[in-house]
Design a protein around this motif. Structure first.
Motif, short mmCIF file in Angstrom:
data_model
loop_
_atom_site.label_atom_id
_atom_site.label_comp_id
_atom_site.label_asym_id
_atom_site.label_seq_id
_atom_site.Cartn_x
_atom_site.Cartn_y
_atom_site.Cartn_z
N GLU A 174 0.74 -1.13 0.05
CA GLU A 174 -0.02 -0.10 -0.04
C GLU A 174 0.92 1.19 0.10
O GLU A 174 2.07 1.22 0.49
CB GLU A 174 -0.69 -0.12 1.19
CG GLU A 174 -2.34 0.25 1.27
CD GLU A 174 -3.00 0.37 2.57
OE1 GLU A 174 -2.64 1.07 3.26
OE2 GLU A 174 -3.78 -0.63 2.76
N ALA A 183 2.57 4.36 1.33
CA ALA A 183 2.58 4.91 2.80
C ALA A 183 3.91 5.85 2.73
O ALA A 183 4.73 5.94 1.98
CB ALA A 183 2.83 3.76 3.90
N GLU A 231 5.38 9.71 7.84
CA GLU A 231 4.52 10.53 8.78
C GLU A 231 3.50 9.60 9.28
O GLU A 231 3.15 9.46 10.35
CB GLU A 231 3.66 11.74 7.95
CG GLU A 231 4.61 12.80 8.05
CD GLU A 231 5.27 13.13 9.14
OE1 GLU A 231 4.61 13.17 10.21
OE2 GLU A 231 6.57 13.59 9.30
N ASP A 232 3.04 8.25 8.52
CA ASP A 232 2.16 7.29 9.06
C ASP A 232 2.55 6.60 10.34
O ASP A 232 1.78 5.97 10.80
CB ASP A 232 1.57 6.57 7.78
CG ASP A 232 1.12 7.08 6.51
OD1 ASP A 232 0.46 8.24 6.75
OD2 ASP A 232 1.41 6.73 5.44
N ILE A 233 3.85 6.65 10.38
CA ILE A 233 4.48 5.92 11.57
C ILE A 233 5.19 6.57 12.44
O ILE A 233 5.95 6.16 13.32
CB ILE A 233 5.33 4.59 11.01
CG1 ILE A 233 5.23 3.55 12.12
CG2 ILE A 233 6.43 5.07 10.37
CD1 ILE A 233 5.73 2.12 11.91
N SER A 234 5.05 8.01 12.32
CA SER A 234 6.01 8.96 13.08
C SER A 234 5.75 8.99 14.55
O SER A 234 6.37 9.16 15.39
CB SER A 234 5.87 10.50 12.62
OG SER A 234 4.28 10.70 12.91
N GLU A 274 11.34 5.48 3.14
CA GLU A 274 10.36 5.81 1.98
C GLU A 274 11.00 5.07 0.75
O GLU A 274 12.12 5.49 0.20
CB GLU A 274 10.01 7.18 1.88
CG GLU A 274 9.13 7.62 3.10
CD GLU A 274 8.78 9.08 2.89
OE1 GLU A 274 9.34 9.81 1.87
OE2 GLU A 274 7.91 9.49 4.12
N SER A 314 6.40 3.68 -0.96
CA SER A 314 5.88 2.82 0.36
C SER A 314 6.78 3.05 1.13
O SER A 314 7.69 3.99 1.14
CB SER A 314 5.39 1.52 -0.27
OG SER A 314 4.76 0.92 0.86
N LYS A 354 0.35 -2.95 4.50
CA LYS A 354 -0.82 -1.85 4.87
C LYS A 354 -0.98 -1.27 5.99
O LYS A 354 -0.17 -1.46 7.03
CB LYS A 354 -2.14 -2.80 4.52
CG LYS A 354 -2.56 -3.77 5.47
CD LYS A 354 -3.82 -4.41 5.12
CE LYS A 354 -4.10 -5.21 6.49
NZ LYS A 354 -5.61 -5.89 6.22
N LYS A 355 -1.78 -0.50 6.15
CA LYS A 355 -1.98 0.46 7.29
C LYS A 355 -3.39 0.49 7.50
O LYS A 355 -4.27 0.19 6.76
CB LYS A 355 -1.53 1.67 7.37
CG LYS A 355 -2.26 2.64 6.12
CD LYS A 355 -1.57 4.04 5.91
CE LYS A 355 -2.02 4.40 4.60
NZ LYS A 355 -1.26 5.80 4.43
N ASN A 398 -4.61 2.06 13.95
CA ASN A 398 -3.50 2.04 14.75
C ASN A 398 -2.38 1.20 14.62
O ASN A 398 -1.33 0.97 15.35
CB ASN A 398 -3.93 2.06 16.30
CG ASN A 398 -4.15 0.74 16.73
OD1 ASN A 398 -5.04 0.03 15.80
ND2 ASN A 398 -4.38 0.60 17.80
N MET A 402 0.59 -0.61 11.79
CA MET A 402 1.36 -0.59 10.40
C MET A 402 1.86 -2.22 10.19
O MET A 402 2.41 -2.54 10.87
CB MET A 402 2.43 0.29 10.61
CG MET A 402 2.18 1.67 10.74
SD MET A 402 1.17 2.57 9.32
CE MET A 402 2.39 3.02 8.10
#
Length: 165
Positions: free
Chosen positions: A36, A38, A41-44, A93, A97, A125-126, A129, A131
């Motif tokens: 997916e 990503a 920032e999605d896992i910051s 990154e 992804s 995927k995310k 809450n 990842m």
């Protein structure tokens, strides 16, 4: 003698964790489905210093803020007052992804992997809450608590590591 006792402790812990883990929390990467999209920032929320207990000892893991297309981390496990092993790695990154890469070192900083090799885990995927990477899931429980689920291919077992700030 201590090494044998430590190895037995690890196997016992993996066995206990496998008994107490009823739900499968990790996924396996599928080339046909791919990753997916990503960004870091999605896992910051992983940024910071985390501590917990595993393999008969205590660990500390430090994650940097996302900068330069990377979130770097270091990990140290200490048991019976001595370093057992270290990990160094990052999430980067790549190809719209994320990619999670790790290198392991013994207490004398001798690498486990070959010089130019790392263990690589593709992002899957995310969800809310969580990842999901190949064989690893990072779950934000709260601002001060994270669970990391790891699936070990050799033992075919999933283990949960609880991290707290």
């Amino acid at each position: 003698m201590k090494n044998l006792r430590f190895k037995k402790s690890i196997y016992f812990l993996l066995f206990i964790c496998s008994i107490t883990t009823f739900a499968q929390n990790t996924l396996h990467y599928n080339d046909e489905k791919g990753s997916e999209k990503a960004i870091l920032e999605d896992i910051s929320w992983l940024t910071g210093t985390w501590k917990g207990e595993a393999f008969g000892g205590e660990f500390e893991e430090n994650w940097s803020k996302p900068t330069g297309g990377s979130m770097m981390f270091n990990f140290k496990l200490v048991a019976e007052g001595k370093v057992v092993f270290y990990e160094l790695g990052h999430i980067i990154e790549k190809d719209n992804s994320l990619l999670y890469q790790i290198k392991h070192f013994d207490q004398n900083l001798k690498g486990w992997e070959e010089k130019d090799k790392s263990e690589d885990f593709r992002f899957i995927k995310k969800e809310k809450n969580r990842m999901y990477f190949d064989n690893f899931t990072f779950e934000k429980v709260s601002d001060n608590e994270v669970n990391v689920y790891a699936y070990f291919e050799e033992s075919k077992e999933e283990v949960v590591f609880n991290f707290k700030k």
